[in-house]
Design a protein around this motif. Structure first.
Motif, PDB file in Angstrom:
ATOM      1  N   UNK A 229       0.817  -1.211   0.000  1.00 35.94           N
ATOM      2  CA  UNK A 229       0.000   0.000   0.000  1.00 35.94           C
ATOM      3  C   UNK A 229       0.848   1.257   0.000  1.00 35.94           C
ATOM      4  N   UNK A 230       1.956   1.237   0.756  1.00 37.00           N
ATOM      5  CA  UNK A 230       2.870   2.383   0.742  1.00 37.00           C
ATOM      6  C   UNK A 230       3.392   2.630  -0.668  1.00 37.00           C
ATOM      7  N   UNK A 231       3.750   1.545  -1.363  1.00 30.43           N
ATOM      8  CA  UNK A 231       4.260   1.683  -2.723  1.00 30.43           C
ATOM      9  C   UNK A 231       3.180   2.228  -3.663  1.00 30.43           C
ATOM     10  N   UNK A 232       1.941   1.775  -3.482  1.00 24.85           N
ATOM     11  CA  UNK A 232       0.845   2.257  -4.331  1.00 24.85           C
ATOM     12  C   UNK A 232       0.567   3.730  -4.082  1.00 24.85           C
ATOM     13  N   UNK A 233       0.639   4.158  -2.823  1.00 23.31           N
ATOM     14  CA  UNK A 233       0.451   5.573  -2.498  1.00 23.31           C
ATOM     15  C   UNK A 233       1.538   6.419  -3.153  1.00 23.31           C
ATOM     16  N   UNK A 234       2.773   5.925  -3.120  1.00 24.15           N
ATOM     17  CA  UNK A 234       3.876   6.660  -3.736  1.00 24.15           C
ATOM     18  C   UNK A 234       3.668   6.775  -5.235  1.00 24.15           C
ATOM     19  N   UNK A 235       3.235   5.696  -5.871  1.00 17.04           N
ATOM     20  CA  UNK A 235       2.987   5.722  -7.313  1.00 17.04           C
ATOM     21  C   UNK A 235       1.872   6.702  -7.656  1.00 17.04           C
ATOM     22  N   UNK A 236       0.858   6.781  -6.786  1.00 19.91           N
ATOM     23  CA  UNK A 236      -0.251   7.708  -7.039  1.00 19.91           C
ATOM     24  C   UNK A 236       0.206   9.153  -6.920  1.00 19.91           C
ATOM     25  N   UNK A 237       1.144   9.428  -6.024  1.00 22.77           N
ATOM     26  CA  UNK A 237       1.674  10.787  -5.906  1.00 22.77           C
ATOM     27  C   UNK A 237       2.496  11.157  -7.133  1.00 22.77           C
ATOM     28  N   UNK A 238       3.219  10.173  -7.682  1.00 21.60           N
ATOM     29  CA  UNK A 238       4.059  10.441  -8.844  1.00 21.60           C
ATOM     30  C   UNK A 238       3.234  10.613 -10.130  1.00 21.60           C
ATOM     31  N   UNK A 239       2.070   9.956 -10.197  1.00 20.01           N
ATOM     32  CA  UNK A 239       1.207  10.056 -11.379  1.00 20.01           C
ATOM     33  C   UNK A 239      -0.222  10.260 -10.889  1.00 20.01           C
ATOM     34  N   UNK A 240      -0.564  11.479 -10.513  1.00 17.46           N
ATOM     35  CA  UNK A 240      -1.846  11.732  -9.849  1.00 17.46           C
ATOM     36  C   UNK A 240      -3.047  11.259 -10.666  1.00 17.46           C
ATOM     37  N   UNK A 241      -3.959  10.604  -9.977  1.00 15.90           N
ATOM     38  CA  UNK A 241      -5.235  10.199 -10.541  1.00 15.90           C
ATOM     39  C   UNK A 241      -6.286  10.280  -9.456  1.00 15.90           C
ATOM     40  N   UNK A 242      -7.465   9.739  -9.738  1.00 11.85           N
ATOM     41  CA  UNK A 242      -8.536   9.787  -8.754  1.00 11.85           C
ATOM     42  C   UNK A 242      -8.368   8.744  -7.654  1.00 11.85           C
ATOM     43  N   UNK A 243      -7.893   7.539  -8.051  1.00 15.76           N
ATOM     44  CA  UNK A 243      -7.797   6.435  -7.100  1.00 15.76           C
ATOM     45  C   UNK A 243      -6.390   5.877  -7.056  1.00 15.76           C
ATOM     46  N   UNK A 244      -6.070   5.260  -5.910  1.00 20.00           N
ATOM     47  CA  UNK A 244      -4.812   4.547  -5.761  1.00 20.00           C
ATOM     48  C   UNK A 244      -5.030   3.158  -6.323  1.00 20.00           C
ATOM     49  N   UNK A 245      -4.472   2.902  -7.492  1.00 22.39           N
ATOM     50  CA  UNK A 245      -4.712   1.642  -8.176  1.00 22.39           C
ATOM     51  C   UNK A 245      -3.443   0.800  -8.145  1.00 22.39           C
ATOM     52  N   UNK A 246      -3.622  -0.458  -7.771  1.00 17.75           N
ATOM     53  CA  UNK A 246      -2.494  -1.385  -7.728  1.00 17.75           C
ATOM     54  C   UNK A 246      -3.063  -2.795  -7.797  1.00 17.75           C
ATOM     55  N   UNK A 247      -2.539  -3.608  -8.680  1.00 13.45           N
ATOM     56  CA  UNK A 247      -3.072  -4.955  -8.861  1.00 13.45           C
ATOM     57  C   UNK A 247      -3.096  -5.713  -7.538  1.00 13.45           C
ATOM     58  N   UNK A 248      -2.019  -5.581  -6.761  1.00 10.64           N
ATOM     59  CA  UNK A 248      -1.905  -6.359  -5.539  1.00 10.64           C
ATOM     60  C   UNK A 248      -2.474  -5.636  -4.316  1.00 10.64           C
ATOM     61  N   UNK A 249      -3.037  -4.447  -4.495  1.00 11.25           N
ATOM     62  CA  UNK A 249      -3.575  -3.723  -3.350  1.00 11.25           C
ATOM     63  C   UNK A 249      -4.927  -4.303  -2.977  1.00 11.25           C
ATOM     64  N   UNK A 250      -5.075  -4.667  -1.712  1.00  8.27           N
ATOM     65  CA  UNK A 250      -6.265  -5.377  -1.267  1.00  8.27           C
ATOM     66  C   UNK A 250      -7.461  -4.438  -1.149  1.00  8.27           C
TER      67      UNK A 250
END
Length: 244
Positions: A20-41
């Motif tokens: 989840x920390x990694x997904x949050x970081x990715x969302x900050x680097x490429x802003x969108x509406x949702x934090x999207x990550x295949x492995x995010x529960x």
């Protein structure tokens, strides 16, 4: 700490880096509406550690093992979330005679309700009224729909620490939790104001960082705060911060 009169010391650590920390970081680097990550529960409670997070937990365990016997934890209490439980289990495996691991659901992370997995941009787009209400009330008192404010969290945390104190008189207790819990525990232990809390909160809590209060002159006093010196790869984590 009001109501906590028996502990010899209290050690807090944030869980290791999670997916989840990694997904949050990715969302900050490429802003969108949702934090999207295949492995995010779908459930925050189920978000696991990353591989780096597991290595951080090993490093934390080695730091605990290196403490003098008179300073090592005599009890360990964890948030029930997977990332905290796994951090605790991995760290305790580094101790020769580890104490039992206890779980307390009152130590869980903040409930975000309908805002879970939304980026700040997503909140502004999907819930503009909530974004404005959050700005007006501030983090301490703002409660998202279906979620919690920091004030709400404090109610359950005070209750949890009172029970921990009663269950472990004279003990040295390690608590494995989340960044907000670490910050709010400092608010409880040191009797901070909202303004002081918000200033402290500006510095992120490092994954597997080491925070400790030790009883001196009958009072739990800060010894270390947000210390990551034991991590071999602390990139992205804040530098160790001396306790006041």
């Amino acid at each position: 700490m009001a109501g906590v009169r028996n502990l010899e010391s209290l050690i807090l650590t944030r869980h290791g880096e999670s997916t989840g920390n990694l997904a949050h970081q990715a969302a900050r680097d490429a802003p969108g509406d949702r934090i999207e990550e295949v492995d995010l529960c779908d459930r925050d409670a189920d978000v696991p550690l990353s591989e780096r997070g597991r290595l951080q937990a090993v490093a934390l365990g080695r730091r605990l093992a290196a403490l003098p016997p008179s300073e090592r934890p005599t009890a360990v209490v964890s948030s029930p979330y997977v990332r905290s439980l796994d951090t605790a289990r991995i760290a305790l495996a580094e101790l020769q005679d580890p104490p039992d691991l206890l779980v307390d659901e009152r130590l869980r992370d903040r409930e975000m309700g309908v805002l879970y997995r939304l980026t700040p941009h997503g909140v502004r787009v999907r819930y503009p009224e909530e974004a404005e209400r959050s700005r007006r009330l501030g983090k301490f008192y703002y409660r998202p729909p279906g979620g919690e404010s920091w004030a709400d969290m404090l109610l359950r945390l005070r209750s949890a620490y009172l029970d921990i104190d009663l269950d472990h008189p004279g003990g040295r207790v390690l608590v494995v939790v989340h960044d907000a819990v670490v910050v709010l525990t400092r608010y409880i232990v040191e009797g901070l104001s909202e303004r002081e809390l918000m200033e402290i909160e500006r510095t992120p809590i490092g994954n597997c960082s080491f925070t400790r209060w030790v009883r001196r002159d009958g009072v739990l006093r800060p010894a270390e705060y947000n210390d990551t010196a034991h991590l071999s790869e602390p990139a992205g984590a804040p530098a160790p911060t001396a306790a006041p």
